[in-house]
Design a protein around this motif. Structure first.
Motif, PDB file in Angstrom:
ATOM      1  N   SER A  27       0.819  -1.139   0.139  1.00 51.93           N
ATOM      2  CA  SER A  27      -0.017   0.077   0.061  1.00 51.93           C
ATOM      3  C   SER A  27       0.728   1.181  -0.072  1.00 51.93           C
ATOM      4  N   LEU A  28       2.150   1.244   0.804  1.00 51.59           N
ATOM      5  CA  LEU A  28       2.782   2.315   0.821  1.00 51.59           C
ATOM      6  C   LEU A  28       3.440   2.670  -0.519  1.00 51.59           C
ATOM      7  N   ILE A  29       4.090   1.512  -1.290  1.00 49.15           N
ATOM      8  CA  ILE A  29       4.608   1.736  -2.646  1.00 49.15           C
ATOM      9  C   ILE A  29       3.820   2.567  -3.674  1.00 49.15           C
ATOM     10  N   HIS A  30       2.445   1.856  -3.500  1.00 46.22           N
ATOM     11  CA  HIS A  30       1.565   2.484  -4.474  1.00 46.22           C
ATOM     12  C   HIS A  30       0.979   3.801  -4.327  1.00 46.22           C
ATOM     13  N   SER A  31       0.770   4.187  -2.676  1.00 39.76           N
ATOM     14  CA  SER A  31       0.708   5.483  -2.525  1.00 39.76           C
ATOM     15  C   SER A  31       1.665   6.443  -3.042  1.00 39.76           C
ATOM     16  N   LEU A  32       3.010   6.211  -2.760  1.00 44.09           N
ATOM     17  CA  LEU A  32       4.015   6.940  -3.162  1.00 44.09           C
ATOM     18  C   LEU A  32       3.889   7.296  -4.643  1.00 44.09           C
ATOM     19  N   HIS A  33       3.835   6.014  -5.504  1.00 41.50           N
ATOM     20  CA  HIS A  33       3.847   6.200  -6.820  1.00 41.50           C
ATOM     21  C   HIS A  33       2.651   7.036  -7.380  1.00 41.50           C
ATOM     22  N   LEU A  34       1.409   6.789  -6.670  1.00 44.96           N
ATOM     23  CA  LEU A  34       0.272   7.458  -7.282  1.00 44.96           C
ATOM     24  C   LEU A  34       0.256   9.166  -6.901  1.00 44.96           C
ATOM     25  N   SER A  35       0.846   9.529  -5.847  1.00 48.43           N
ATOM     26  CA  SER A  35       1.267  10.761  -5.255  1.00 48.43           C
ATOM     27  C   SER A  35       2.402  11.392  -5.750  1.00 48.43           C
ATOM     28  N   GLY A  36       3.246  10.730  -6.215  1.00 49.14           N
ATOM     29  CA  GLY A  36       4.381  11.438  -6.756  1.00 49.14           C
ATOM     30  C   GLY A  36       5.503  11.474  -5.300  1.00 49.14           C
ATOM     31  N   GLY A  37       5.155  11.251  -4.380  1.00 50.44           N
ATOM     32  CA  GLY A  37       6.106  11.330  -3.000  1.00 50.44           C
ATOM     33  C   GLY A  37       7.361  10.401  -3.050  1.00 50.44           C
ATOM     34  N   GLU A  38       8.178  11.134  -2.249  1.00 51.48           N
ATOM     35  CA  GLU A  38       9.523  10.184  -2.274  1.00 51.48           C
ATOM     36  C   GLU A  38       9.751   9.308  -1.195  1.00 51.48           C
ATOM     37  N   LEU A  39       9.238   9.811   0.034  1.00 48.92           N
ATOM     38  CA  LEU A  39       9.721   8.811   1.168  1.00 48.92           C
ATOM     39  C   LEU A  39       8.437   8.486   1.926  1.00 48.92           C
ATOM     40  N   GLY A  40       8.404   7.275   2.450  1.00 50.05           N
ATOM     41  CA  GLY A  40       7.344   6.658   3.171  1.00 50.05           C
ATOM     42  C   GLY A  40       7.663   5.796   4.331  1.00 50.05           C
ATOM     43  N   LEU A  41       6.798   5.719   5.224  1.00 49.38           N
ATOM     44  CA  LEU A  41       7.180   4.725   6.432  1.00 49.38           C
ATOM     45  C   LEU A  41       5.876   3.772   6.746  1.00 49.38           C
ATOM     46  N   ALA A  42       6.183   2.580   7.154  1.00 45.22           N
ATOM     47  CA  ALA A  42       5.228   1.683   7.533  1.00 45.22           C
ATOM     48  C   ALA A  42       5.611   1.295   9.134  1.00 45.22           C
ATOM     49  N   ALA A  43       4.508   1.065   9.945  1.00 43.06           N
ATOM     50  CA  ALA A  43       4.918   0.896  11.336  1.00 43.06           C
ATOM     51  C   ALA A  43       3.663   0.056  11.811  1.00 43.06           C
ATOM     52  N   MET A  44       3.834  -0.688  12.820  1.00 40.75           N
ATOM     53  CA  MET A  44       2.999  -1.591  13.386  1.00 40.75           C
ATOM     54  C   MET A  44       3.155  -1.835  14.773  1.00 40.75           C
ATOM     55  N   CYS A  45       2.250  -2.036  15.620  1.00 38.63           N
ATOM     56  CA  CYS A  45       2.194  -2.379  17.024  1.00 38.63           C
ATOM     57  C   CYS A  45       2.259  -4.015  16.833  1.00 38.63           C
ATOM     58  N   ILE A  46       2.816  -4.556  17.960  1.00 40.14           N
ATOM     59  CA  ILE A  46       2.972  -5.974  18.291  1.00 40.14           C
ATOM     60  C   ILE A  46       2.619  -6.320  19.601  1.00 40.14           C
ATOM     61  N   GLY A  47       1.823  -7.605  19.714  1.00 40.29           N
ATOM     62  CA  GLY A  47       1.278  -8.203  21.001  1.00 40.29           C
ATOM     63  C   GLY A  47       2.532  -8.281  21.781  1.00 40.29           C
ATOM     64  N   MET A  48       2.332  -8.315  23.035  1.00 41.29           N
ATOM     65  CA  MET A  48       3.378  -8.162  24.250  1.00 41.29           C
ATOM     66  C   MET A  48       4.409  -7.298  24.323  1.00 41.29           C
ATOM     67  N   GLY A  49       4.049  -6.101  23.538  1.00 44.11           N
ATOM     68  CA  GLY A  49       5.000  -4.853  23.589  1.00 44.11           C
ATOM     69  C   GLY A  49       6.091  -4.988  22.625  1.00 44.11           C
ATOM     70  N   GLN A  50       5.931  -4.705  21.618  1.00 38.04           N
ATOM     71  CA  GLN A  50       6.881  -4.413  20.596  1.00 38.04           C
ATOM     72  C   GLN A  50       6.323  -3.389  19.330  1.00 38.04           C
ATOM     73  N   GLY A  51       7.519  -2.995  18.746  1.00 38.82           N
ATOM     74  CA  GLY A  51       6.924  -2.208  17.561  1.00 38.82           C
ATOM     75  C   GLY A  51       7.739  -2.057  16.534  1.00 38.82           C
ATOM     76  N   ILE A  52       7.516  -2.296  15.358  1.00 40.31           N
ATOM     77  CA  ILE A  52       8.412  -2.340  14.115  1.00 40.31           C
ATOM     78  C   ILE A  52       8.058  -1.362  13.262  1.00 40.31           C
ATOM     79  N   ALA A  53       9.169  -0.724  12.363  1.00 33.61           N
ATOM     80  CA  ALA A  53       8.915   0.232  11.485  1.00 33.61           C
ATOM     81  C   ALA A  53      10.073  -0.023  10.149  1.00 33.61           C
TER      82      ALA A  53
END
Length: 389
Positions: free
Chosen positions: A357-383
Protein backbone atom coordinates in the motif's frame (compact mmCIF):
# COMPACT_ATOMS: atom_id res chain seq x y z
CA UNK A 1 27.16 -10.86 -3.85
CA UNK A 2 30.00 -9.00 -2.18
CA UNK A 3 30.55 -5.25 -2.26
CA UNK A 4 30.29 -2.17 -0.08
CA UNK A 5 27.17 -0.04 0.33
CA UNK A 6 24.82 -2.65 -1.05
CA UNK A 7 21.19 -1.55 -1.26
CA UNK A 8 18.05 -3.65 -1.08
CA UNK A 9 15.22 -2.76 -3.44
CA UNK A 10 11.63 -3.93 -3.80
CA UNK A 11 10.92 -4.96 -7.38
CA UNK A 12 7.25 -5.95 -7.04
CA UNK A 13 4.52 -6.75 -4.56
CA UNK A 14 1.05 -8.23 -4.67
CA UNK A 15 -1.52 -9.74 -2.37
CA UNK A 16 -4.74 -11.65 -2.26
CA UNK A 17 -7.88 -9.79 -1.28
CA UNK A 18 -8.43 -10.16 2.45
CA UNK A 19 -11.42 -12.32 3.40
CA UNK A 20 -13.40 -12.42 6.60
CA UNK A 21 -12.40 -15.15 9.04
CA UNK A 22 -15.90 -16.61 9.13
CA UNK A 23 -16.66 -20.32 8.85
CA UNK A 24 -19.91 -19.75 6.92
CA UNK A 25 -19.34 -16.44 5.10
CA UNK A 26 -15.61 -15.97 4.66
CA UNK A 27 -14.59 -16.06 0.99
CA UNK A 28 -11.49 -18.15 1.80
CA UNK A 29 -13.20 -20.46 4.30
CA UNK A 30 -12.45 -23.45 2.04
CA UNK A 31 -8.93 -22.37 1.05
CA UNK A 32 -5.81 -23.50 2.89
CA UNK A 33 -3.40 -20.89 4.17
CA UNK A 34 -0.45 -22.45 2.37
CA UNK A 35 -2.37 -22.30 -0.91
CA UNK A 36 -3.14 -18.59 -0.43
CA UNK A 37 0.56 -17.90 0.02
CA UNK A 38 1.64 -20.20 -2.82
CA UNK A 39 -0.86 -18.45 -5.09
CA UNK A 40 0.93 -15.15 -4.38
CA UNK A 41 4.38 -16.63 -4.96
CA UNK A 42 3.41 -18.23 -8.27
CA UNK A 43 1.90 -14.97 -9.52
CA UNK A 44 4.88 -12.91 -8.38
CA UNK A 45 7.29 -15.18 -10.25
CA UNK A 46 5.15 -15.32 -13.38
CA UNK A 47 4.39 -11.58 -13.49
CA UNK A 48 8.09 -10.75 -13.36
CA UNK A 49 9.23 -13.59 -15.63
CA UNK A 50 11.66 -14.51 -12.87
CA UNK A 51 13.87 -17.57 -13.17
CA UNK A 52 13.08 -19.48 -9.93
CA UNK A 53 16.64 -20.79 -9.88
CA UNK A 54 17.80 -17.25 -9.01
CA UNK A 55 15.91 -17.09 -5.72
CA UNK A 56 18.36 -17.35 -2.82
CA UNK A 57 15.75 -17.72 -0.09
CA UNK A 58 12.04 -17.51 0.68
CA UNK A 59 11.13 -15.83 3.98
CA UNK A 60 7.51 -16.00 5.10
CA UNK A 61 5.92 -14.44 8.16
CA UNK A 62 3.04 -16.07 10.04
CA UNK A 63 1.80 -15.41 13.56
CA UNK A 64 -0.51 -18.38 14.23
CA UNK A 65 1.76 -21.20 13.14
CA UNK A 66 -0.81 -23.97 13.49
CA UNK A 67 -2.17 -26.72 11.22
CA UNK A 68 -1.08 -26.05 7.61
CA UNK A 69 1.16 -23.21 8.82
CA UNK A 70 3.14 -25.44 11.20
CA UNK A 71 6.47 -27.21 10.62
CA UNK A 72 8.23 -24.41 8.72
CA UNK A 73 5.32 -23.68 6.39
CA UNK A 74 7.54 -21.47 4.23
CA UNK A 75 9.36 -24.51 2.89
CA UNK A 76 6.09 -26.22 2.04
CA UNK A 77 4.72 -23.05 0.42
CA UNK A 78 7.86 -22.57 -1.67
CA UNK A 79 7.59 -26.11 -3.01
CA UNK A 80 3.85 -25.69 -3.68
CA UNK A 81 4.66 -22.54 -5.64
CA UNK A 82 7.02 -24.43 -7.93
CA UNK A 83 10.34 -23.16 -6.60
CA UNK A 84 13.18 -25.68 -7.04
CA UNK A 85 14.04 -28.01 -4.20
CA UNK A 86 17.42 -26.30 -3.99
CA UNK A 87 15.74 -23.05 -2.86
CA UNK A 88 15.63 -22.82 0.96
CA UNK A 89 12.80 -21.25 2.93
CA UNK A 90 12.18 -20.13 6.50
CA UNK A 91 9.13 -19.10 8.52
CA UNK A 92 9.48 -16.18 10.95
CA UNK A 93 7.19 -15.04 13.74
CA UNK A 94 7.06 -11.55 15.21
CA UNK A 95 3.29 -11.82 15.68
CA UNK A 96 1.55 -8.97 13.79
CA UNK A 97 4.90 -7.75 12.49
CA UNK A 98 5.90 -11.11 11.02
CA UNK A 99 6.02 -10.28 7.31
CA UNK A 100 7.57 -6.87 7.99
CA UNK A 101 10.21 -8.77 9.96
CA UNK A 102 10.58 -11.11 6.97
CA UNK A 103 11.29 -8.08 4.78
CA UNK A 104 13.83 -6.81 7.29
CA UNK A 105 15.67 -10.13 7.29
CA UNK A 106 15.78 -10.15 3.49
CA UNK A 107 17.12 -6.59 3.46
CA UNK A 108 19.77 -7.42 6.04
CA UNK A 109 20.93 -10.47 4.09
CA UNK A 110 21.21 -8.42 0.91
CA UNK A 111 23.04 -5.56 2.60
CA UNK A 112 25.46 -8.06 4.16
CA UNK A 113 26.20 -9.63 0.79
CA UNK A 114 24.66 -12.98 1.75
CA UNK A 115 21.90 -12.94 -0.88
CA UNK A 116 20.81 -11.16 -4.05
CA UNK A 117 17.25 -12.33 -4.77
CA UNK A 118 14.68 -13.14 -2.13
CA UNK A 119 10.93 -13.62 -1.97
CA UNK A 120 9.26 -12.25 1.14
CA UNK A 121 5.68 -13.09 2.05
CA UNK A 122 3.17 -13.17 4.87
CA UNK A 123 0.09 -15.28 5.39
CA UNK A 124 -2.61 -15.95 7.94
CA UNK A 125 -5.80 -17.97 7.94
CA UNK A 126 -7.68 -16.96 11.06
CA UNK A 127 -10.87 -18.83 10.18
CA UNK A 128 -11.41 -21.42 12.89
CA UNK A 129 -8.45 -20.21 14.97
CA UNK A 130 -9.15 -19.24 18.57
CA UNK A 131 -7.02 -16.75 20.56
CA UNK A 132 -4.65 -18.54 22.96
CA UNK A 133 -5.80 -18.97 26.53
CA UNK A 134 -3.97 -16.83 29.12
CA UNK A 135 -3.14 -20.14 30.79
CA UNK A 136 -0.44 -20.79 28.19
CA UNK A 137 1.70 -17.96 29.55
CA UNK A 138 4.33 -18.78 32.17
CA UNK A 139 3.28 -17.66 35.67
CA UNK A 140 6.58 -15.85 36.16
CA UNK A 141 5.64 -13.39 33.40
CA UNK A 142 3.58 -11.70 36.11
CA UNK A 143 6.84 -10.08 37.23
CA UNK A 144 6.79 -7.87 34.12
CA UNK A 145 3.17 -7.90 32.99
CA UNK A 146 -0.32 -9.10 33.83
CA UNK A 147 -2.86 -11.38 32.18
CA UNK A 148 -5.01 -8.35 31.39
CA UNK A 149 -2.07 -6.74 29.59
CA UNK A 150 -1.73 -9.82 27.41
CA UNK A 151 -5.18 -9.06 25.95
CA UNK A 152 -4.66 -6.63 23.09
CA UNK A 153 -8.28 -5.50 23.41
CA UNK A 154 -7.75 -4.54 27.04
CA UNK A 155 -4.50 -2.72 26.23
CA UNK A 156 -6.45 -0.74 23.64
CA UNK A 157 -9.01 0.15 26.32
CA UNK A 158 -6.13 1.22 28.57
CA UNK A 159 -4.78 3.53 25.87
CA UNK A 160 -8.22 5.00 25.22
CA UNK A 161 -8.57 5.83 28.91
CA UNK A 162 -5.01 7.03 29.38
CA UNK A 163 -5.10 9.41 26.42
CA UNK A 164 -8.80 10.28 26.76
CA UNK A 165 -9.72 9.02 23.31
CA UNK A 166 -13.49 9.01 23.13
CA UNK A 167 -15.75 6.41 21.54
CA UNK A 168 -16.86 9.09 19.04
CA UNK A 169 -13.24 9.74 17.97
CA UNK A 170 -12.62 6.03 17.52
CA UNK A 171 -15.77 5.53 15.46
CA UNK A 172 -14.90 8.54 13.30
CA UNK A 173 -11.49 7.06 12.54
CA UNK A 174 -13.07 3.71 11.70
CA UNK A 175 -15.51 5.43 9.32
CA UNK A 176 -12.59 7.22 7.65
CA UNK A 177 -10.85 3.88 7.13
CA UNK A 178 -13.88 2.37 5.39
CA UNK A 179 -14.51 5.45 3.26
CA UNK A 180 -10.91 5.65 2.02
CA UNK A 181 -10.74 1.93 1.30
CA UNK A 182 -14.09 2.02 -0.49
CA UNK A 183 -12.84 4.82 -2.73
CA UNK A 184 -10.08 2.50 -3.97
CA UNK A 185 -12.23 -0.60 -4.32
CA UNK A 186 -14.26 0.27 -7.45
CA UNK A 187 -11.07 -0.21 -9.48
CA UNK A 188 -9.37 -2.69 -7.18
CA UNK A 189 -9.64 -5.47 -9.75
CA UNK A 190 -7.52 -3.38 -12.10
CA UNK A 191 -4.82 -2.52 -9.60
CA UNK A 192 -1.59 -4.53 -9.86
CA UNK A 193 -1.45 -5.01 -6.08
CA UNK A 194 -4.64 -7.09 -5.90
CA UNK A 195 -4.26 -10.62 -7.18
CA UNK A 196 -7.54 -12.23 -8.30
CA UNK A 197 -7.90 -15.28 -6.09
CA UNK A 198 -10.28 -18.27 -6.23
CA UNK A 199 -12.93 -17.89 -3.55
CA UNK A 200 -16.41 -18.90 -2.41
CA UNK A 201 -19.33 -16.51 -2.18
CA UNK A 202 -21.51 -16.50 0.91
CA UNK A 203 -23.95 -18.63 -1.11
CA UNK A 204 -21.21 -21.18 -1.81
CA UNK A 205 -20.55 -20.46 -5.49
CA UNK A 206 -17.02 -20.18 -6.87
CA UNK A 207 -15.74 -16.83 -8.09
CA UNK A 208 -12.51 -14.82 -8.40
CA UNK A 209 -12.21 -12.39 -5.50
CA UNK A 210 -10.67 -9.01 -6.37
CA UNK A 211 -11.72 -6.85 -3.41
CA UNK A 212 -11.38 -7.04 0.36
CA UNK A 213 -14.44 -8.60 1.93
CA UNK A 214 -14.56 -6.39 5.02
CA UNK A 215 -14.69 -2.95 3.39
CA UNK A 216 -18.10 -1.41 4.08
CA UNK A 217 -18.87 1.54 1.83
CA UNK A 218 -22.31 1.87 3.42
CA UNK A 219 -21.28 2.14 7.06
CA UNK A 220 -21.98 5.30 9.04
CA UNK A 221 -21.31 6.87 12.40
CA UNK A 222 -24.83 5.95 13.44
CA UNK A 223 -24.28 2.30 12.58
CA UNK A 224 -20.90 2.21 14.34
CA UNK A 225 -22.39 3.87 17.44
CA UNK A 226 -24.88 1.01 17.86
CA UNK A 227 -22.20 -1.64 18.36
CA UNK A 228 -21.64 -2.82 21.94
CA UNK A 229 -18.22 -2.75 23.68
CA UNK A 230 -16.21 -5.87 22.94
CA UNK A 231 -13.94 -6.11 25.97
CA UNK A 232 -15.38 -4.05 28.84
CA UNK A 233 -19.13 -4.47 29.03
CA UNK A 234 -20.05 -1.22 30.77
CA UNK A 235 -17.47 1.53 30.34
CA UNK A 236 -15.66 0.08 27.31
CA UNK A 237 -15.20 2.04 24.07
CA UNK A 238 -13.52 -0.62 21.92
CA UNK A 239 -16.03 -2.33 19.61
CA UNK A 240 -15.97 -4.66 16.63
CA UNK A 241 -16.53 -1.60 14.46
CA UNK A 242 -13.50 0.41 15.59
CA UNK A 243 -11.15 -2.60 15.74
CA UNK A 244 -9.45 -4.54 13.00
CA UNK A 245 -11.33 -7.76 12.17
CA UNK A 246 -10.04 -11.32 11.95
CA UNK A 247 -9.06 -12.21 8.40
CA UNK A 248 -7.62 -14.67 5.90
CA UNK A 249 -5.10 -13.55 3.30
CA UNK A 250 -1.55 -13.47 1.97
CA UNK A 251 0.89 -10.96 0.48
CA UNK A 252 4.30 -11.25 -1.21
CA UNK A 253 7.24 -9.05 -2.21
CA UNK A 254 10.14 -9.57 -4.60
CA UNK A 255 13.30 -8.15 -3.02
CA UNK A 256 16.71 -7.88 -4.68
CA UNK A 257 20.03 -6.14 -4.43
CA UNK A 258 19.94 -3.00 -6.55
CA UNK A 259 22.88 -4.35 -8.54
CA UNK A 260 21.16 -7.64 -9.38
CA UNK A 261 17.88 -5.88 -10.24
CA UNK A 262 19.69 -3.67 -12.75
CA UNK A 263 21.54 -6.63 -14.23
CA UNK A 264 18.26 -8.50 -14.75
CA UNK A 265 16.57 -5.47 -16.29
CA UNK A 266 14.08 -4.81 -13.49
CA UNK A 267 12.89 -1.32 -12.59
CA UNK A 268 12.71 -1.24 -8.80
CA UNK A 269 9.63 0.25 -7.17
CA UNK A 270 11.39 1.36 -4.00
CA UNK A 271 14.51 0.94 -1.93
CA UNK A 272 14.56 0.23 1.79
CA UNK A 273 16.15 3.02 3.82
CA UNK A 274 15.69 1.82 7.40
CA UNK A 275 14.46 -1.20 9.39
CA UNK A 276 13.85 -1.07 13.13
CA UNK A 277 12.21 -2.98 15.97
CA UNK A 278 11.72 -1.95 19.59
CA UNK A 279 10.32 -3.33 22.82
CA UNK A 280 7.96 -1.59 25.23
CA UNK A 281 5.84 -2.54 28.23
CA UNK A 282 3.25 -5.19 27.30
CA UNK A 283 0.60 -3.07 29.02
CA UNK A 284 1.22 -0.37 26.39
CA UNK A 285 1.25 -2.80 23.48
CA UNK A 286 -0.35 -0.40 20.98
CA UNK A 287 2.26 2.32 21.47
CA UNK A 288 5.06 0.24 19.94
CA UNK A 289 5.08 2.27 16.70
CA UNK A 290 5.98 5.47 18.55
CA UNK A 291 9.59 4.57 19.50
CA UNK A 292 9.91 2.38 16.39
CA UNK A 293 9.13 5.36 14.15
CA UNK A 294 11.59 7.59 16.01
CA UNK A 295 14.32 4.95 15.74
CA UNK A 296 13.67 4.36 12.03
CA UNK A 297 13.79 8.06 11.21
CA UNK A 298 17.04 8.42 13.16
CA UNK A 299 18.53 5.47 11.31
CA UNK A 300 17.53 6.93 7.94
CA UNK A 301 18.69 10.43 9.00
CA UNK A 302 15.23 11.83 8.32
CA UNK A 303 12.52 13.73 10.17
CA UNK A 304 8.73 13.43 10.09
CA UNK A 305 8.49 16.38 7.72
CA UNK A 306 10.44 14.38 5.11
CA UNK A 307 7.69 11.75 4.84
CA UNK A 308 5.04 11.93 2.12
CA UNK A 309 2.86 9.11 3.44
CA UNK A 310 2.62 6.76 6.41
CA UNK A 311 1.03 3.32 6.71
CA UNK A 312 0.16 2.73 10.35
CA UNK A 313 -1.48 -0.60 11.03
CA UNK A 314 -4.91 -0.07 12.54
CA UNK A 315 -5.11 -2.81 15.15
CA UNK A 316 -7.62 -0.58 16.97
CA UNK A 317 -8.75 2.97 16.31
CA UNK A 318 -7.80 3.87 19.90
CA UNK A 319 -4.30 2.49 19.42
CA UNK A 320 -3.88 4.30 16.10
CA UNK A 321 -5.05 7.63 17.52
CA UNK A 322 -2.79 7.22 20.56
CA UNK A 323 0.21 6.67 18.28
CA UNK A 324 -0.71 9.68 16.14
CA UNK A 325 -0.79 11.88 19.23
CA UNK A 326 2.34 10.52 20.90
CA UNK A 327 4.46 10.45 17.76
CA UNK A 328 3.06 13.81 16.59
CA UNK A 329 2.04 12.40 13.21
CA UNK A 330 0.02 14.31 10.62
CA UNK A 331 -3.28 12.38 10.33
CA UNK A 332 -3.74 13.46 6.72
CA UNK A 333 -0.63 11.48 5.72
CA UNK A 334 -1.80 8.24 7.34
CA UNK A 335 -3.48 5.31 5.57
CA UNK A 336 -4.67 7.27 2.56
CA UNK A 337 -6.02 4.09 0.96
CA UNK A 338 -7.81 2.93 4.10
CA UNK A 339 -6.43 0.89 6.97
CA UNK A 340 -6.77 -2.48 8.61
CA UNK A 341 -10.09 -1.61 10.28
CA UNK A 342 -11.60 -1.76 6.79
CA UNK A 343 -9.13 -3.76 4.70
CA UNK A 344 -8.50 -6.41 7.34
CA UNK A 345 -5.66 -7.70 9.46
CA UNK A 346 -4.62 -11.30 8.65
CA UNK A 347 -1.81 -11.05 11.20
CA UNK A 348 1.20 -12.48 9.38
CA UNK A 349 0.26 -10.89 6.04
CA UNK A 350 -0.33 -7.35 7.24
CA UNK A 351 3.25 -6.10 7.23
CA UNK A 352 3.77 -6.97 3.58
CA UNK A 353 0.36 -5.45 2.80
CA UNK A 354 1.43 -2.18 4.43
CA UNK A 355 4.54 -2.04 2.25
CA UNK A 356 2.51 -2.72 -0.91
CA UNK A 357 0.00 0.00 0.00
CA UNK A 358 2.85 2.38 0.85
CA UNK A 359 4.58 1.83 -2.49
CA UNK A 360 1.38 2.42 -4.44
CA UNK A 361 0.59 5.55 -2.45
CA UNK A 362 4.03 6.97 -3.15
CA UNK A 363 3.85 6.24 -6.87
CA UNK A 364 0.33 7.61 -7.23
CA UNK A 365 1.09 10.79 -5.30
CA UNK A 366 4.62 11.33 -6.57
CA UNK A 367 5.94 11.30 -3.01
CA UNK A 368 9.50 10.23 -2.33
CA UNK A 369 9.63 8.84 1.19
CA UNK A 370 7.22 6.73 3.19
CA UNK A 371 7.10 4.78 6.43
CA UNK A 372 5.21 1.69 7.58
CA UNK A 373 4.80 0.90 11.28
CA UNK A 374 2.97 -1.66 13.39
CA UNK A 375 2.26 -2.45 17.01
CA UNK A 376 2.96 -6.01 18.12
CA UNK A 377 1.40 -8.11 20.87
CA UNK A 378 3.21 -8.33 24.24
CA UNK A 379 4.86 -4.96 23.70
CA UNK A 380 6.92 -4.49 20.55
CA UNK A 381 6.94 -2.09 17.63
CA UNK A 382 8.34 -2.34 14.11
CA UNK A 383 8.92 0.27 11.41
CA UNK A 384 10.32 0.44 7.89
CA UNK A 385 11.30 3.48 5.81
CA UNK A 386 11.25 3.21 2.02
CA UNK A 387 12.17 5.59 -0.80
CA UNK A 388 10.33 5.54 -4.11
CA UNK A 389 12.55 4.58 -7.04
Amino acid sequence: MSGANRQAVIVDGLRTPFGRAHEQKGVFRATRADELAAHCLRALIARNNLDPQLVDDVIIGAALQLDELSLNAARQIALLAGLPVTCPAVTVNRLCGSSLQALHQAVHAIEAGAADVQIVAGVERMTGQLPPSPAVFHPQLSAVTSRAALSMGLTAEFLAQRFRISRAEQDAWALRSHQLAAAVHPVAGLLPEILPTPALSEAGTSFMATTDQGVRADTSLAALAKLPPAFLAREGTITAGNSSPRNDGAAALLVMSAERARALGYQALARVRATTVVGISPSEMGLGPVPAIAKALHQAQLSLCDLSTIELNEAFAAQTLACIRQAKLNPSLINGRGGAIAIGHPLGASGARLIISLIHSLHLSGGELGLAAMCIGMGQGIATVIERS
